[in-house]
Design an enzyme around this catalytic site. Sequence first.
Site, short mmCIF file in Angstrom:
data_model
loop_
_atom_site.label_atom_id
_atom_site.label_comp_id
_atom_site.label_asym_id
_atom_site.label_seq_id
_atom_site.Cartn_x
_atom_site.Cartn_y
_atom_site.Cartn_z
CB SER A 17 -19.82 5.38 50.32
OG SER A 17 -19.76 6.39 51.31
CG HIS A 42 -19.28 1.78 52.84
ND1 HIS A 42 -18.55 0.72 53.36
CD2 HIS A 42 -18.54 2.89 53.07
CE1 HIS A 42 -17.42 1.19 53.88
NE2 HIS A 42 -17.40 2.50 53.73
CG ASP A 44 -17.82 6.05 54.55
OD1 ASP A 44 -17.05 5.13 54.90
OD2 ASP A 44 -18.13 6.27 53.37
CG MET A 46 -15.83 9.92 58.59
SD MET A 46 -15.19 10.96 57.27
CE MET A 46 -15.43 9.86 55.84
CG HIS A 75 -15.37 2.53 57.01
ND1 HIS A 75 -14.86 3.12 55.87
CD2 HIS A 75 -14.34 2.37 57.86
CE1 HIS A 75 -13.56 3.31 56.04
NE2 HIS A 75 -13.22 2.87 57.23
CG MET A 77 -13.10 5.88 58.85
SD MET A 77 -13.58 6.69 57.32
CE MET A 77 -15.31 6.24 57.26
CG MET A 146 -9.21 2.51 54.43
SD MET A 146 -10.93 2.70 53.93
CE MET A 146 -10.88 4.31 53.12
CG ASP A 180 -14.09 2.71 51.56
OD1 ASP A 180 -14.48 3.49 50.67
OD2 ASP A 180 -14.38 2.84 52.76
C1 DX5 Z 1 -13.42 7.54 52.74
C2 DX5 Z 1 -14.66 6.69 52.96
C3 DX5 Z 1 -15.15 6.11 51.68
C4 DX5 Z 1 -15.64 7.15 50.70
C5 DX5 Z 1 -15.53 6.60 49.32
O1 DX5 Z 1 -13.00 8.04 53.95
O2 DX5 Z 1 -14.36 5.62 53.82
O3 DX5 Z 1 -16.14 5.12 51.90
O4 DX5 Z 1 -16.94 7.55 50.94
O5 DX5 Z 1 -15.80 7.63 48.42
P1 DX5 Z 1 -15.31 7.61 46.91
O6 DX5 Z 1 -15.88 6.36 46.30
O7 DX5 Z 1 -15.86 8.85 46.36
O8 DX5 Z 1 -13.80 7.56 46.93
ZN ZN Z 2 -15.80 3.86 53.92
#
Ligand code: DX5
Ligand code: ZN
Length: 222
Positions: A17, A42, A44, A46, A75, A77, A146, A180
Site C-alpha cells: 500500500s 494498492h 488507498d 480516502m 481501494h 474508502m 479489512m 488489508d
Molecule cells: C487502511 C488501508 C490499508 C493500510 C494498510 O485504511 O486500507 O491499506 O494502508 O496499512 P498497514 O499495512 O500499515 O496496516
Molecule cells: Zn487499503
Amino acid sequence: MSPDTAAPIRTVKIAPSILSADFANLEAEIRDVLEGGADLLHLDVMDGHFVPNLTFGAPVVKSVRKVTDAVLDCHLMIDNPVKYIPDFLKAGADWISVQVEAPDDIAKAIQLIRDGGALAGIVLNPDTPLDRIRPHLDHVGLVLVMSVFPGFGGQSFMPEVLDKVRELKASGWPGEISIDGGIAEATAPQAIDAGVDVMVAGTAVFGRPDRAAAIRALRKGA
Ligand code: DX5
Ligand code: ZN
C-alpha cells in the site's frame, strides 16, 4: 519428498500500500517494491467522510499509471463511489473496490466498474458480516476483507476477521480474496493459512529499508 506428501504450494500475491510510501519519491518507491517482488500496487483513496482521513484521488492514480504497468488496485474508502468511479477508470485503475458500508448505490458502483473494464471488488469492515456482501458476490472478482478499521496505516491486525476469509474460501467462491490491515511477518502466516490470495501491506513493506526482504518475509508463510 514424494508429491503426495509435499505441502501444497500456494502463491500469495503481495500488494504494497503506497499509503506508507514516501510521496515525495513515489516513482522510486514504486520501482523499489516492484523490483523487490510486489505483484500489484494498492492505492488507498480516502475522502475524510467515509473514514476520518484524507489521502489522494484519481490524479495520483493517473500519475502512477504513467510510471508502471503493474496492476493498480484502488481501494475506495469514500462515501460516493458512483460519482468518482469514472475518474478512476480514466486514470487507469485495474482493480477498483468499494466499501459495502458506503451510503451509495453499491450495485450501481460495481456495474460501473465492470462496464469500464476494470475488476470490481467489494470491501467489508471488521465488524461487517459476510452476509452483507452476499448479494454482490456474483458480480465482483475481488473481496477485500479489512483486518483493521480503515483510515490509517500501522494499526494492529484483527485475527477474528479470518473466520470470514475461511468461510468465503470454503464456499468455493472463485474470485480473489484479499486482506488489508496489520499484515506483517508475524500475522501473514495466519492470513495465508486462512486462504487469502492477496495480502495488502503498507508499513511492513515501506517501513523497512530492504523492500525485497520485507516482501520475501511476508510470503514465507506460503
Ligand atoms: C487502511 C488501508 C490499508 C493500510 C494498510 O485504511 O486500507 O491499506 O494502508 O496499512 P498497514 O499495512 O500499515 O496496516
Ligand atoms: Zn487499503
